[in-house]
Design an enzyme around this catalytic site. Structure first.
Site, PDB file in Angstrom:
ATOM      1  N   SER A 124       0.839  -1.201   0.000  1.00 10.71           N
ATOM      2  CA  SER A 124       0.000   0.000   0.000  1.00 10.71           C
ATOM      3  C   SER A 124       0.873   1.249   0.000  1.00 10.71           C
ATOM      4  CB  SER A 124      -0.842  -0.020   1.287  1.00 10.71           C
ATOM      5  OG  SER A 124      -1.423   1.231   1.500  1.00 10.71           O
ATOM      6  N   TYR A 148      -1.428  -1.334  10.793  1.00 14.17           N
ATOM      7  CA  TYR A 148      -1.740  -1.865   9.456  1.00 14.17           C
ATOM      8  C   TYR A 148      -0.571  -1.572   8.499  1.00 14.17           C
ATOM      9  CZ  TYR A 148      -3.493  -1.824   4.679  1.00 14.17           C
ATOM     10  OH  TYR A 148      -3.612  -2.011   3.324  1.00 14.17           O
ATOM     11  N   LYS A 152       2.402  -4.107   6.513  1.00 18.38           N
ATOM     12  CA  LYS A 152       2.769  -4.105   5.087  1.00 18.38           C
ATOM     13  C   LYS A 152       4.280  -3.899   4.928  1.00 18.38           C
ATOM     14  CE  LYS A 152      -1.272  -4.750   3.311  1.00 18.38           C
ATOM     15  NZ  LYS A 152      -1.572  -6.044   2.707  1.00 18.38           N
TER      16      LYS A 152
END
Ligand code: NAD
Ligand code: UD1
Length: 359
Positions: A124, A148, A152
């Site tokens: 992302s 989050y 990643k």
């Protein structure tokens, strides 16, 4: 080619499965439906006219995953399965680290054991944190601002280590900007549970009368009109990027990192205006406080993907809004019912027709 798609029932996964089937690949989906519904898979079958195998399984289930590799001649994996709600990740970091990091570790171990070393991973633009400049290139410094994003970033680093330890791996890391829109058929799209966090799903629900008004998070950013600017990318263009990334890793070893974005930034107010034009309704909104953790502007330099993958986006903001709206109008029929019935079906299920199910 036979491609395992983890998280294939989800928003981006389902659109990518359509493109994989349309380009002649065999697809095997593994999904635990923690944030999706098997109905999306039946709709993929309706759109493409093709059958494929589905495993109702978590990628944390190592034994189950091994059985998938034993029973199928998998040549590559596209790995979408993951949790993605930023706020929830702050409240429940362990849940995010276990699902997103441990899940990927188990997947990679099983892939290594069965000599499948071609992987496309969903990362992302959030890994850039507060970007040092705009547009954002792949070599910019990385920085996670929430669990989050950290999940990643950690997975990206793990994949680099994996390749450094075994040069047979061929990995593509795709950093998505802001996927919106839906398939032009209106049969699949984003289906958030509860009140949406992201802008477009929120706007479509306001337009449909399901939510009263949009709160614009901040009107004092140093942008063209004071509201946040993002690089919105049509989910079908994004799905096509995966097909190109897959082609790339078939023939080149290494870790290849690409931004998938359009290169253009749109403000919240521009998105509202575009959506109002598309649906012919007024979107009531008020301008409120900034959302903690938001950056003022974020858009990609997409040139690396253009030159190395021969990929660029084809769909503009009007098409993104029109397709989101069509999906909002068409969505949801049969959703709950299918989820309950599907849980009781044999695993794997050869997905042919919903009629088999409902009779
Ligand atoms: P999504 O929630 O719609 O899809 C993810 C799918 O993975 C769901 O079907 C879910 O049920 C499944 N899943 C989750 N954990 C699983 C597990 N342990 N085992 C099996 N299946 C599991 O999300 P999406 O928007 O399609 O995102 C796909 C990927 O792209 C995610 O990894 C996400 O973090 C990443 N991403 C998404 C965005 C975005 O804005 N949508 C942006 C950047 C990156
Ligand atoms: C958010 C996540 C990001 C994730 C991305 C895609 C945060 C802080 N960031 O990014 O990690 O990768 O989604 O899933 O959650 N907006 C409003 N009102 C709303 C919703 C959004 O004004 O109700 C604004 C935001 O302030 C932003 C823009 O709309 O300027 C886009 O927001 P959103 O769709 O949530 O995406 P990101 O903030 O880019």
């Amino acid at each position: 080619m036979s491609v395992l798609v983890t998280g294939g029932a989800g928003y981006i996964g389902s659109h990518t499965v359509v493109e994989l089937l349309n380009t002649g690949n065999d697809v095997i989906v593994v999904d635990n439906f923690s944030n999706s519904n098997p109905e999306s898979l039946f709709r993929i079958s309706e759109i493409t006219g093709k059958d494929f195998k589905v495993y109702n399984l978590s990628i944390l289930d190592r034994e189950g995953l091994e059985k998938i590799f034993l029973d199928n001649n998998i040549q590559a994996v596209i790995h979408f399965a993951g949790l993605k709600a930023v706020g929830e990740s702050v409240e429940q970091p362990l849940k995010y680290y276990i699902n997103n990091i441990s899940g990927t570790l188990i997947l990679c171990e099983v892939m290594q054991k069965y000599e499948v070393k071609k992987l496309v991973f969903s990362s992302s633009a959030t890994v850039y944190g507060l970007p040092k400049a705009l547009p954002i290139s792949e070599d910019f410094p990385l920085n996670a601002t929430n669990p989050y994003g950290r999940s990643k970033l950690i997975v990206e680093e793990i994949l680099e280590d994996l390749f450094n330890s075994d040069k047979e791996w061929s990995i593509s890391i795709l950093r998505y900007f802001n996927p919106i829109g839906a398939h032009e058929s209106g049969k699949i799209g984003e289906d958030p549970i509860g009140v949406p966090n992201n802008l477009l799903p929120f706007i479509t629900k306001v337009a449909a009368g399901e939510l009263k008004e949009l709160k614009v998070f901040g009107g004092d950013y140093p942008t063209k009109d004071g509201t946040g600017v993002r690089d919105y990318i049509h989910v079908v263009d994004l799905a096509m990027g995966h097909i190109k990334a897959l082609e790339k890793i078939l023939f080149t070893k290494g870790v290849h990192i690409y931004n998938l974005g359009t290169g253009s930034g749109y403000s919240v107010l521009q998105i509202i205006a575009s959506f109002e034009k598309t649906c012919g309704k007024t979107i009531p909104y008020t301008i409120g406080e900034r959302r903690p953790g938001d950056v003022s502007a974020c858009y990609a330099n997409p040139l690396k993907a253009k030159s190395e993958l021969n990929w660029s986006t084809m769909r503009g903001i009007e098409e993104m809004c029109a397709d989101s709206w069509r999906w909002q109008l068409n969505s949801k029929k049969d959703y709950k019912k299918i989820k309950t019935i599907f849980a009781e079906m044999e695993n794997p299920y050869l997905l042919k027709s919903k009629r088999d199910f409902l009779l």
